[in-house]
Design a protein around this motif. Structure first.
Motif, short mmCIF file in Angstrom:
data_model
loop_
_atom_site.label_atom_id
_atom_site.label_comp_id
_atom_site.label_asym_id
_atom_site.label_seq_id
_atom_site.Cartn_x
_atom_site.Cartn_y
_atom_site.Cartn_z
N ALA A 116 89.08 -11.66 -24.61
CA ALA A 116 90.69 -11.73 -24.35
C ALA A 116 91.08 -12.79 -25.05
CB ALA A 116 90.79 -11.94 -22.76
N VAL A 117 90.49 -14.07 -25.34
CA VAL A 117 90.83 -15.15 -25.64
C VAL A 117 90.78 -15.15 -27.36
CG1 VAL A 117 90.22 -17.65 -26.27
CG2 VAL A 117 89.94 -16.90 -24.17
N ASP A 118 89.69 -14.36 -27.76
CA ASP A 118 89.85 -14.01 -29.48
C ASP A 118 90.76 -13.04 -29.51
OD1 ASP A 118 87.63 -15.52 -29.96
OD2 ASP A 118 85.89 -13.98 -29.68
N ARG A 119 91.32 -12.06 -28.78
CA ARG A 119 92.27 -11.10 -28.83
C ARG A 119 93.48 -11.93 -29.18
NH1 ARG A 119 89.95 -7.40 -25.31
NH2 ARG A 119 91.72 -7.52 -23.71
N MET A 120 93.87 -12.92 -28.22
CA MET A 120 95.01 -13.90 -28.33
C MET A 120 95.01 -14.44 -29.74
SD MET A 120 96.38 -16.27 -25.40
CE MET A 120 95.02 -17.54 -25.39
N VAL A 121 94.18 -15.18 -29.95
CA VAL A 121 93.98 -16.06 -31.18
C VAL A 121 94.23 -14.83 -32.45
CG1 VAL A 121 92.58 -17.36 -32.64
CG2 VAL A 121 92.54 -17.65 -30.28
N GLN A 122 93.74 -13.85 -32.51
CA GLN A 122 93.83 -12.90 -33.56
C GLN A 122 95.21 -12.37 -33.51
OE1 GLN A 122 91.48 -9.44 -34.30
NE2 GLN A 122 89.60 -10.43 -33.65
N GLN A 123 95.96 -12.19 -32.52
CA GLN A 123 97.37 -11.59 -32.20
C GLN A 123 98.28 -13.18 -32.76
OE1 GLN A 123 98.61 -8.74 -31.57
NE2 GLN A 123 100.60 -9.70 -32.04
N ALA A 124 97.75 -14.09 -32.69
CA ALA A 124 98.71 -15.54 -32.96
C ALA A 124 98.39 -15.36 -34.57
CB ALA A 124 98.32 -16.61 -32.58
N ILE A 125 97.44 -15.22 -35.05
CA ILE A 125 97.12 -15.40 -36.54
C ILE A 125 97.92 -14.05 -37.14
CG2 ILE A 125 95.45 -15.14 -38.38
CD1 ILE A 125 93.60 -16.72 -36.66
N LEU A 126 98.22 -12.91 -36.66
CA LEU A 126 98.60 -11.76 -37.00
C LEU A 126 100.03 -12.00 -37.13
CD1 LEU A 126 98.60 -8.56 -37.72
CD2 LEU A 126 98.76 -8.20 -35.40
N GLN A 127 100.72 -12.80 -36.16
CA GLN A 127 102.17 -12.63 -36.26
C GLN A 127 102.41 -13.63 -37.29
OE1 GLN A 127 102.45 -12.29 -31.34
NE2 GLN A 127 102.64 -14.13 -32.19
N VAL A 128 101.65 -14.64 -37.87
CA VAL A 128 101.87 -15.64 -39.04
C VAL A 128 101.75 -14.72 -40.18
CG1 VAL A 128 101.13 -17.79 -40.18
CG2 VAL A 128 101.63 -17.61 -37.58
N LEU A 129 100.40 -13.99 -40.20
CA LEU A 129 100.10 -13.44 -41.57
C LEU A 129 101.02 -12.26 -42.04
CD1 LEU A 129 96.41 -13.56 -41.74
CD2 LEU A 129 97.85 -14.73 -42.98
N GLU A 178 99.45 -24.80 -38.46
CA GLU A 178 100.23 -25.30 -37.64
C GLU A 178 101.33 -24.24 -36.81
OE1 GLU A 178 98.50 -28.53 -39.39
OE2 GLU A 178 99.00 -26.83 -40.11
N LYS A 179 101.45 -23.20 -37.91
CA LYS A 179 102.48 -22.23 -37.39
C LYS A 179 101.61 -21.22 -36.20
CE LYS A 179 105.35 -21.33 -41.23
NZ LYS A 179 105.91 -20.53 -42.31
N VAL A 180 100.53 -21.04 -36.61
CA VAL A 180 99.39 -20.29 -35.52
C VAL A 180 99.60 -20.92 -34.04
CG1 VAL A 180 97.12 -19.74 -35.05
CG2 VAL A 180 97.88 -19.37 -37.36
N VAL A 181 99.17 -22.27 -34.02
CA VAL A 181 99.22 -22.80 -32.79
C VAL A 181 100.64 -23.31 -32.11
CG1 VAL A 181 96.90 -23.72 -33.51
CG2 VAL A 181 98.85 -25.07 -33.68
N ASN A 182 101.66 -23.02 -32.93
CA ASN A 182 103.09 -23.15 -32.45
C ASN A 182 103.17 -22.86 -31.03
OD1 ASN A 182 105.94 -21.94 -32.03
ND2 ASN A 182 106.28 -23.67 -33.22
#
Length: 336
Positions: free
Chosen positions: A128-141, A51-55
């Protein structure tokens, strides 16, 4: 345009890829809102990290970071300049796929680059999409994991730099620890054991959806010379998550060195241990090599790893030299 095609006419599976924008019905946002509300009384929030990742704010920050970093296109050919339009059109389906576990990363594009010491290193360039998703996960982890890491670890961590690592190493040298055990891990990023890495991540993360997506990124294949190769180990350099995962697996090494009361500095996979004699260094090298190969399932490059005086070895491009005290005559030769 139908939600199953990109702006480049490429078909994508419904619900696989789908950031916050004006497009979509808002249904995923409502799902996120209801789930966050339902978990407000839960003490262990690592159960609900997706839920934090997709915020919305988190995804927008991830998008801006990917845009700032630029980088090459992945196997789908989408550039970061096309990411805004794609995200506005597919943002809701992207968030839904991340929440329900349907998101499936694409293989990375393998690119060989020359290494400073000779040879080549294989980079894995995500889409590019996978990089954005990885970055979003990184910001939470990152806030969860980083606070558990050793004070002697400096690589790819917020508020820490290579200069900080050099300063810490020079401090040990100034204390008389003028011999260094210079450890080189052989093809580290290519040999990380996936099961071992996921077990360590599960110590800190309870959200099985997030664990599933991280494993999917690890197992995503590498397209090299037009052929997709299956990946059973390793975390190729090139994606935002790779440095954090590298620090996670090597944190066990840090904890072991600290338990042995060693003075050491690690920057990513470059690790130097400082001792007071060559003989002590040889003992430490043999012992630590056994730990790395038995416990971490990694290999030490015996040709590049060595024990030597700090003036003979370089660390992050620098050579360290002891600061000797000025010469002073013995007391018996002084008149007063």
């Amino acid at each position: 345009m139908d939600d199953s095609t990109t702006g480049q006419g490429q078909t994508i599976p419904q619900g696989n890829h789908g950031v916050c924008g004006d497009g979509g019905t808002g249904s995923a946002a409502q799902v996120v809102s209801s789930r966050v509300a339902a978990t407000s009384d839960v003490s262990d929030l690592t159960d609900f990290l997706m839920e934090k990742v997709v915020n919305r704010d988190n995804l927008n920050r991830a998008y801006l970071r990917v845009m700032a970093n630029k980088g090459s296109a992945g196997i789908d050919g989408m550039t970061v300049d096309e990411l805004l339009a794609w995200s506005r059109q597919h943002g809701e389906s992207l968030k839904a796929s991340l929440l329900d576990g349907a998101y499936s990363p694409s293989p990375v594009r393998g690119v060989e680059i020359p290494k400073p010491g000779g040879g080549t290193r294989l980079l894995g360039i995500p889409t590019a999409v996978d990089r954005m998703v990885q970055q979003a996960i990184l910001q939470v982890l990152s806030p969860i994991l980083d606070k558990t890491f050793s004070e002697s670890s400096y690589g790819f961590r917020p508020g820490r730099s290579a200069h900080d690592a050099i300063f810490a190493a020079s401090h040990y040298v100034s204390q008389g620890y003028v011999f260094v055990v210079d450890l080189d891990l052989e093809k580290f990023f290519d040999r990380v054991n996936h099961d071992m890495l996921m077990a360590r991540l599960a110590r800190h993360v309870k959200d099985k959806r997030l664990l599933k997506i991280v494993r999917a990124f690890l197992k995503a294949g590498v397209m090299h010379n037009g052929v997709v190769h299956e990946r059973r180990e390793g975390t190729p350099q090139g994606g935002p998550l790779s440095p954090l995962l590298a620090n996670l697996i090597l944190d066990d090494l840090d904890k072991e060195l600290a338990k042995r009361d060693h003075r050491f500095v690690r920057y990513a996979d470059d690790c130097n241990i400082y001792v007071q004699s060559r003989r002590a260094g040889e003992r430490v090298l043999a012992s630590v090599q056994r730990f790395i190969e038995k416990k971490l399932k990694l290999r030490v490059n015996e040709e590049k790893s060595a024990v030597g005086h700090v003036s003979e070895r370089s660390f992050l491009g620098y050579r360290l030299f002891p600061r000797w005290e000025p010469w002073a005559p013995a007391e018996e030769y002084l008149p007063f």
